[in-house]
Design a protein around this motif. Sequence first.
Motif, short mmCIF file in Angstrom:
data_model
loop_
_atom_site.label_atom_id
_atom_site.label_comp_id
_atom_site.label_asym_id
_atom_site.label_seq_id
_atom_site.Cartn_x
_atom_site.Cartn_y
_atom_site.Cartn_z
N UNK A 81 31.75 64.95 46.17
CA UNK A 81 33.15 65.29 46.50
C UNK A 81 33.97 64.01 46.72
N UNK A 82 33.34 63.07 47.45
CA UNK A 82 34.07 61.82 47.78
C UNK A 82 33.79 60.75 46.72
N UNK A 83 34.71 59.80 46.54
CA UNK A 83 34.46 58.72 45.58
C UNK A 83 33.22 57.90 45.95
N UNK A 84 32.44 57.57 44.93
CA UNK A 84 31.20 56.80 45.13
C UNK A 84 31.36 55.35 44.75
N UNK A 85 32.31 55.10 43.87
CA UNK A 85 32.52 53.72 43.42
C UNK A 85 33.99 53.51 43.09
N UNK A 86 34.42 52.27 43.25
CA UNK A 86 35.79 51.90 42.90
C UNK A 86 35.76 50.96 41.69
N UNK A 87 36.82 51.02 40.90
CA UNK A 87 36.98 50.06 39.80
C UNK A 87 38.12 49.14 40.21
N UNK A 88 37.83 47.83 40.22
CA UNK A 88 38.86 46.91 40.70
C UNK A 88 39.39 46.02 39.58
N UNK A 89 40.59 45.50 39.83
CA UNK A 89 41.16 44.48 38.97
C UNK A 89 40.69 43.14 39.55
N UNK A 90 39.92 42.41 38.75
CA UNK A 90 39.29 41.19 39.26
C UNK A 90 40.31 40.13 39.67
N UNK A 91 41.40 40.04 38.94
CA UNK A 91 42.39 39.00 39.27
C UNK A 91 42.96 39.26 40.67
N UNK A 92 43.37 40.51 40.90
CA UNK A 92 43.94 40.86 42.21
C UNK A 92 42.88 40.70 43.30
N UNK A 93 41.66 41.13 42.98
CA UNK A 93 40.55 41.05 43.94
C UNK A 93 40.37 39.60 44.42
N UNK A 94 40.27 38.67 43.47
CA UNK A 94 40.02 37.27 43.82
C UNK A 94 41.23 36.64 44.51
N UNK A 95 42.42 36.96 44.00
CA UNK A 95 43.66 36.40 44.57
C UNK A 95 43.86 36.86 46.02
N UNK A 96 43.61 38.15 46.27
CA UNK A 96 43.81 38.68 47.63
C UNK A 96 42.83 38.03 48.60
N UNK A 97 41.58 37.82 48.15
CA UNK A 97 40.60 37.15 49.03
C UNK A 97 41.05 35.72 49.30
N UNK A 98 41.53 35.04 48.24
CA UNK A 98 41.99 33.66 48.41
C UNK A 98 43.18 33.61 49.38
N UNK A 99 44.11 34.58 49.24
CA UNK A 99 45.28 34.62 50.13
C UNK A 99 44.83 34.76 51.59
N UNK A 100 43.84 35.66 51.77
CA UNK A 100 43.31 35.88 53.12
C UNK A 100 42.72 34.59 53.69
N UNK A 101 41.95 33.89 52.84
CA UNK A 101 41.30 32.65 53.30
C UNK A 101 42.35 31.58 53.62
#
Length: 370
Positions: A81-101
Motif C-alpha cells: 500500500x505504501x511506497x517502497x522505493x523512491x526515484x530521485x534526480x541525482x543532480x538535485x540530490x547531490x546539490x541539496x546535500x552540498x547546500x546542507x553541508x
Amino acid sequence: MRYDVLIIGGGPAGNYLATLLAGKMDVAVVEKKASFGGKACTGIIGAESFEKLGFPKEAVLNKLRGAVFYSKIQSFEIKRKAPQAYVVDRKTFERELAKRAIKGGADYFIGTTFTGFRNGKARLQHLKETFEIEADFYVGADSVASTVAREIGARNEAEFLKGYEAEVVGSFRRDFTEVWVNRELNPDFFFWVTPVSEDVARVGTFGEFEAFRRFLTERGLNPTSIVEFKAGSVGLGWRKPWVSGNVALLGDAALQIKPTTAGGIVFGAVCAHHLARAVIEGDLGSYESSCSAVRKQISFGLRVRKVFRGMSQEGIEKVFEVLGSDEAREVIEEYADFDDHLRTFRALAKKPRLLAALLKISPSLIRALL
Ligand SMILES: Cc1cc2nc3c(=O)[nH]c(=O)nc-3n(C[C@H](O)[C@H](O)[C@H](O)COP(=O)(O)OP(=O)(O)OC[C@H]3O[C@@H](n4cnc5c(N)ncnc54)[C@H](O)[C@@H]3O)c2cc1C
C-alpha cells in the motif's frame, strides 16, 4: 590551507559525509566536476532507508509501491500500500546535500581535481592552477575509479561491470518498477524499467551494450524514443583496505555497493555515519569493523550473484514458479526490504514448503545463501 577533514569527491557519499561532519569539524570537499550530478544512475532508493538517513526530499521524482518480475515465460507482481522505493534526480540530490553541508560550515572546491598525495598533503588542480591542502584525515569518495584508492595501494577482488541507462518515452505504470530476468537476453544482469512519470521510464542493465539494445526491442520500447542515455560502471566485490593511515575510502571508492542490484547510495551513506563517528573520535581503526552490517549484505549479495551466474534460464523459471506462488508473495510483501535482501531471504527460508521447493531446485543455492 589546512582542514580537519578533506573529502575527495562530491557525489552522494562525499556530500552526505560532509553534512554529518560540518559544524563539528573543519571540513572541505573537492569535486572535479564543475556541477553536481550527471552520473549514470537510476536513482532508486529504498523508502525506509531514505527516511531514516534523512535524504533530501526535494530530489524525489517518483514513488514506487511495487514491482512486476518477468522471466522469459512468466511474471508475478509484488505490491504494497505504501511506497517502497523512491526515484530521485541525482543532480538535485547531490546539490541539496552540498547546500546542507555548506550551510553547516563546509567549504567546497568545485571544478577541482585531486591528483595525488605528496608529503602528506593532497595535491589539487583547478583549471591551470595547482595547489595543496593539508588535513588530519582524508576521505576518498571519488567513485569506482578512485584515485585515492590507487594512491593508498588498495586492491580489488571484484567484478567490474559496465552499465547502460536510457530515459525512454512510452507509457508506464507510474508506481511499479519492472524487473526482467532473462539470461538468454543478458547473462550478466537483469533489466529494469523504472518510471519517473507515466510517460518516461529509466531503462537499464549491466553487461554488454548489445543486450541493452536487444531488450529495448523485446520490451516494445522504441530506440528512437530515447531522451537521455548514460553509461557508467560498478564494481561488485571487495576493495581492500578501506583505511590506510589517515586516509579512508567511502562509497563506490570502497565498493560499498549492493551486488544484487548494483545500488550504492544507501550503503555509502550508512558507512558515512560510521566514518563520521571514527573521524570525530580521531581514530579510523574502528571504521571497517563498524560497517559490519553493510559488509554482511555485500557478502550475501555476492553469494546470490554467484548462484545467479551459475543458473540456467530453466533454473530461473523454477525459482520464478516458487517466488510467484501465493505463499512466497505474501512473505515477500510482508518482509521485503529494499536494502536488506538477507532479511527477505531468511523470511522465505522459514517457510518449510518454500524451503523444500527451493532445495529441490538447487540444494547448493540454499547452502550458498544460508
Ligand atoms: C547504470 C547505473 C545505475 C545505477 N542505479 C542506481 C540506483 O538506482 N540506486 C543506487 O543506489 N545506486 C545506483 N547506481 C550506483 C550509484 O550510482 C553509486 O553507487 C553512487 O553514485 C555512489 O556514490 P559515490 O558518491 O560513492 O560515488 P560517485 O557518485 O561516483 O561520486 C564520486 C564523485 O567524485 C568525483 N571525483 C572522482 N574523481 C575525483 C578526483 N580525482 N578529484 C575530485 N573529485 C573526483 C566525481 O566527479 C563524482 O562526483 C547505479 C550505477 C549505474 C552505473
